[in-house]
Write a protein that holds these residues in place. Structure first.
Motif, PDB file in Angstrom:
ATOM      1  N   SER A  77       0.887  -1.064   0.001  1.00  0.00           N
ATOM      2  CA  SER A  77       0.133  -0.113  -0.090  1.00  0.00           C
ATOM      3  C   SER A  77       0.789   1.304   0.086  1.00  0.00           C
ATOM      4  N   ASP A  78       2.041   1.062   0.066  1.00  0.00           N
ATOM      5  CA  ASP A  78       3.016   2.392  -0.199  1.00  0.00           C
ATOM      6  C   ASP A  78       3.308   2.636  -1.340  1.00  0.00           C
ATOM      7  N   VAL A  79       2.708   1.780  -2.666  1.00  0.00           N
ATOM      8  CA  VAL A  79       3.063   2.185  -3.985  1.00  0.00           C
ATOM      9  C   VAL A  79       1.832   2.194  -4.634  1.00  0.00           C
ATOM     10  N   TRP A  80       1.682   2.885  -5.705  1.00  0.00           N
ATOM     11  CA  TRP A  80       0.360   2.839  -6.584  1.00  0.00           C
ATOM     12  C   TRP A  80       0.170   1.606  -7.182  1.00  0.00           C
ATOM     13  N   ASP A 105       7.438   2.576  12.937  1.00  0.00           N
ATOM     14  CA  ASP A 105       7.298   3.428  11.723  1.00  0.00           C
ATOM     15  C   ASP A 105       5.845   4.439  12.118  1.00  0.00           C
ATOM     16  N   ILE A 106       6.243   5.405  12.278  1.00  0.00           N
ATOM     17  CA  ILE A 106       5.188   6.714  12.537  1.00  0.00           C
ATOM     18  C   ILE A 106       4.261   6.738  11.575  1.00  0.00           C
ATOM     19  N   GLY A 107       4.735   6.851  10.329  1.00  0.00           N
ATOM     20  CA  GLY A 107       3.619   6.932   9.363  1.00  0.00           C
ATOM     21  C   GLY A 107       2.533   5.863   9.299  1.00  0.00           C
ATOM     22  N   ARG A 108       3.000   4.462   9.586  1.00  0.00           N
ATOM     23  CA  ARG A 108       1.951   3.537   9.639  1.00  0.00           C
ATOM     24  C   ARG A 108       1.217   3.530  11.178  1.00  0.00           C
ATOM     25  N   GLU A 168      -4.274   1.460   4.206  1.00  0.00           N
ATOM     26  CA  GLU A 168      -4.511   2.924   3.601  1.00  0.00           C
ATOM     27  C   GLU A 168      -3.399   3.199   2.929  1.00  0.00           C
ATOM     28  N   ARG A 169      -3.800   4.076   1.733  1.00  0.00           N
ATOM     29  CA  ARG A 169      -3.111   4.832   0.944  1.00  0.00           C
ATOM     30  C   ARG A 169      -1.990   5.548   1.518  1.00  0.00           C
ATOM     31  N   LEU A 170      -0.807   5.643   1.521  1.00  0.00           N
ATOM     32  CA  LEU A 170       0.076   6.611   1.995  1.00  0.00           C
ATOM     33  C   LEU A 170       1.656   6.826   1.139  1.00  0.00           C
ATOM     34  N   TYR A 171       1.471   7.957   0.458  1.00  0.00           N
ATOM     35  CA  TYR A 171       2.759   8.421  -0.507  1.00  0.00           C
ATOM     36  C   TYR A 171       3.159   9.585  -0.046  1.00  0.00           C
ATOM     37  N   THR A 172       4.419   9.532  -0.393  1.00  0.00           N
ATOM     38  CA  THR A 172       5.131  11.150  -0.211  1.00  0.00           C
ATOM     39  C   THR A 172       6.091  11.647  -1.566  1.00  0.00           C
ATOM     40  N   TRP A 173       5.921  10.653  -2.332  1.00  0.00           N
ATOM     41  CA  TRP A 173       6.785  11.010  -3.379  1.00  0.00           C
ATOM     42  C   TRP A 173       5.764  10.843  -4.756  1.00  0.00           C
ATOM     43  N   TRP A 174       5.841  11.871  -5.664  1.00  0.00           N
ATOM     44  CA  TRP A 174       5.134  11.556  -6.949  1.00  0.00           C
ATOM     45  C   TRP A 174       6.349  12.052  -8.145  1.00  0.00           C
ATOM     46  N   SER A 175       6.301  11.260  -9.048  1.00  0.00           N
ATOM     47  CA  SER A 175       7.089  11.517 -10.123  1.00  0.00           C
ATOM     48  C   SER A 175       6.926  12.949 -10.897  1.00  0.00           C
ATOM     49  N   TYR A 176       8.055  13.528 -11.392  1.00  0.00           N
ATOM     50  CA  TYR A 176       7.831  14.573 -12.131  1.00  0.00           C
ATOM     51  C   TYR A 176       7.114  14.346 -13.824  1.00  0.00           C
ATOM     52  N   ARG A 177       7.406  13.047 -13.923  1.00  0.00           N
ATOM     53  CA  ARG A 177       6.712  12.681 -15.420  1.00  0.00           C
ATOM     54  C   ARG A 177       5.492  12.672 -15.444  1.00  0.00           C
ATOM     55  N   ALA A 178       4.682  12.638 -14.583  1.00  0.00           N
ATOM     56  CA  ALA A 178       3.377  12.644 -14.603  1.00  0.00           C
ATOM     57  C   ALA A 178       2.836  14.056 -14.979  1.00  0.00           C
ATOM     58  N   ARG A 179       1.964  14.111 -16.210  1.00  0.00           N
ATOM     59  CA  ARG A 179       1.471  15.461 -16.424  1.00  0.00           C
ATOM     60  C   ARG A 179       0.377  16.144 -15.425  1.00  0.00           C
ATOM     61  N   ASP A 180      -0.342  15.322 -14.870  1.00  0.00           N
ATOM     62  CA  ASP A 180      -1.151  15.558 -13.815  1.00  0.00           C
ATOM     63  C   ASP A 180      -0.862  14.569 -12.640  1.00  0.00           C
ATOM     64  N   TRP A 181       0.178  15.126 -11.527  1.00  0.00           N
ATOM     65  CA  TRP A 181       0.440  14.048 -10.611  1.00  0.00           C
ATOM     66  C   TRP A 181      -0.610  13.676  -9.826  1.00  0.00           C
ATOM     67  N   ARG A 182      -1.652  14.656  -9.329  1.00  0.00           N
ATOM     68  CA  ARG A 182      -2.753  14.308  -8.288  1.00  0.00           C
ATOM     69  C   ARG A 182      -3.741  13.449  -9.054  1.00  0.00           C
ATOM     70  N   GLN A 183      -4.008  13.709 -10.428  1.00  0.00           N
ATOM     71  CA  GLN A 183      -4.931  12.849 -10.887  1.00  0.00           C
ATOM     72  C   GLN A 183      -4.379  11.240 -11.292  1.00  0.00           C
ATOM     73  N   SER A 184      -3.239  11.263 -11.505  1.00  0.00           N
ATOM     74  CA  SER A 184      -2.685  10.033 -11.985  1.00  0.00           C
ATOM     75  C   SER A 184      -2.548   9.189 -10.722  1.00  0.00           C
ATOM     76  N   ASP A 185      -1.933   9.853  -9.705  1.00  0.00           N
ATOM     77  CA  ASP A 185      -1.620   9.626  -8.322  1.00  0.00           C
ATOM     78  C   ASP A 185      -0.779   8.353  -8.274  1.00  0.00           C
ATOM     79  N   LYS A 186       0.210   8.377  -9.042  1.00  0.00           N
ATOM     80  CA  LYS A 186       0.974   7.299  -8.982  1.00  0.00           C
ATOM     81  C   LYS A 186       2.392   7.631  -7.980  1.00  0.00           C
ATOM     82  N   GLY A 187       2.107   7.411  -6.735  1.00  0.00           N
ATOM     83  CA  GLY A 187       2.988   7.766  -5.874  1.00  0.00           C
ATOM     84  C   GLY A 187       3.618   6.674  -5.243  1.00  0.00           C
ATOM     85  N   ARG A 188       4.595   7.056  -4.100  1.00  0.00           N
ATOM     86  CA  ARG A 188       5.564   5.939  -3.211  1.00  0.00           C
ATOM     87  C   ARG A 188       5.805   6.527  -1.932  1.00  0.00           C
ATOM     88  N   ARG A 189       5.794   5.931  -1.082  1.00  0.00           N
ATOM     89  CA  ARG A 189       6.254   6.289   0.279  1.00  0.00           C
ATOM     90  C   ARG A 189       7.539   6.013   0.532  1.00  0.00           C
TER      91      ARG A 189
END
Length: 264
Positions: free
Chosen positions: A159-162, A192-195, A202-223
């Motif tokens: 759950s730490d990755v999309w 692990d305080i995050g968890r 539950e979804r929990l990300y802290t990083w989203w690649s610059y490659r995504a045109r719309d980072w929030r819509q695609s939400d391809k994140g990683r913790r």
């Protein structure tokens, strides 16, 4: 008398390039201590003026030209500064200090590890695993109550990755990295305080690649960013959030800040 401290960890991806974002964040959130990774600046060129103007007069810097670098900016006194060379090549990837109450804070930027999860074919991946091993050895003998935070460059849970299926062989989510991180965690019983505050799955990300045109819509994140504490500090943490909105600010870092409040 109890004391509440708000501590932030943020891979800023060049503090000079994003100084206006940092100022906005500090003005809006007003943390007591800001721990930065990937500052990408020599200590004598660090833009300390803004921090001092906002009351962050306790600065601990560990930088180098163009790459890596960590810093701690604080409104409260910091003592017993230390730097560990867990990379074993002099890179600026760690800085630590002790609070007035005796609690230690360790701010670390663990190597990303390159693109290929193979020690033989990709020396950077081996360096990452060796970095973790040195931290594990340090953790095993650690006696001081400690907050360990920063960019660990591993997303351990599904759950730490999309997409666990698509990233299982991608550096940052491979089984060998997950196992290596687990050895580090077990060596000191790190919590692990995050968890703790946002339980798996539950979804929990802290990083989203610059490659995504719309980072929030695609939400391809990683913790990739984490806050861990010694077992005796688990109950001192009273809140933890990822400040996702800052990822949508103009010219952002690809990482979002982690905000943790402690009540000592």
């Amino acid at each position: 008398m109890s004391e509440t401290l708000k501590i932030v960890s943020w891979n800023i991806n060049s503090v000079r390039a994003r100084i206006e974002l940092v100022e906005r964040f500090l003005t809006e959130e007003s943390p007591d201590i800001l721990c930065l990774q990937e500052t990408k600046v020599r200590d004598d060129q660090f833009p300390e003026g803004m921090f001092r103007r906002l009351g962050y007069n306790h600065l601990i810097l560990c930088g180098q030209p163009m790459h890596h670098g960590v810093a701690m900016l604080s409104r409260v006194p910091l003592h017993e500064h230390n730097r560990f060379d867990w990379q074993d090549n002099g890179e600026a990837r760690h800085i630590g200090a002790v609070l007035e109450n005796g609690v230690r804070i360790e701010n670390v930027y663990i190597p990303a590890g390159g693109d290929l999860p193979d020690r033989e074919a990709n020396p950077k991946f081996g360096q990452k695993l060796d970095f973790y091993e040195r931290m594990t050895n340090w953790s095993a003998s650690l006696k001081t109550p400690t907050i360990l935070l920063g960019d660990f460059n591993v997303a351990p849970l599904e759950s730490d990755v999309w997409s666990h299926k698509q990233l299982i062989n991608v550096v940052s989510h491979t089984q060998i990295e997950v196992d290596t991180m687990k050895k580090l965690q077990d060596a000191h019983g790190w919590v692990d305080i995050g968890r703790k505050f946002i339980p798996d799955p539950e979804r929990l990300y802290t990083w989203w690649s610059y490659r995504a045109r719309d980072w929030r819509q695609s939400d391809k994140g990683r913790r990739l960013d984490h806050v861990w504490v010694s077992p005796e500090l688990e109950d001192k943490a009273v809140s933890h959030v990822v400040h996702e909105d800052s990822r949508g600010w103009t010219k952002p870092s690809d990482h979002a800040p982690l905000i943790t409040e402690f009540k000592f």
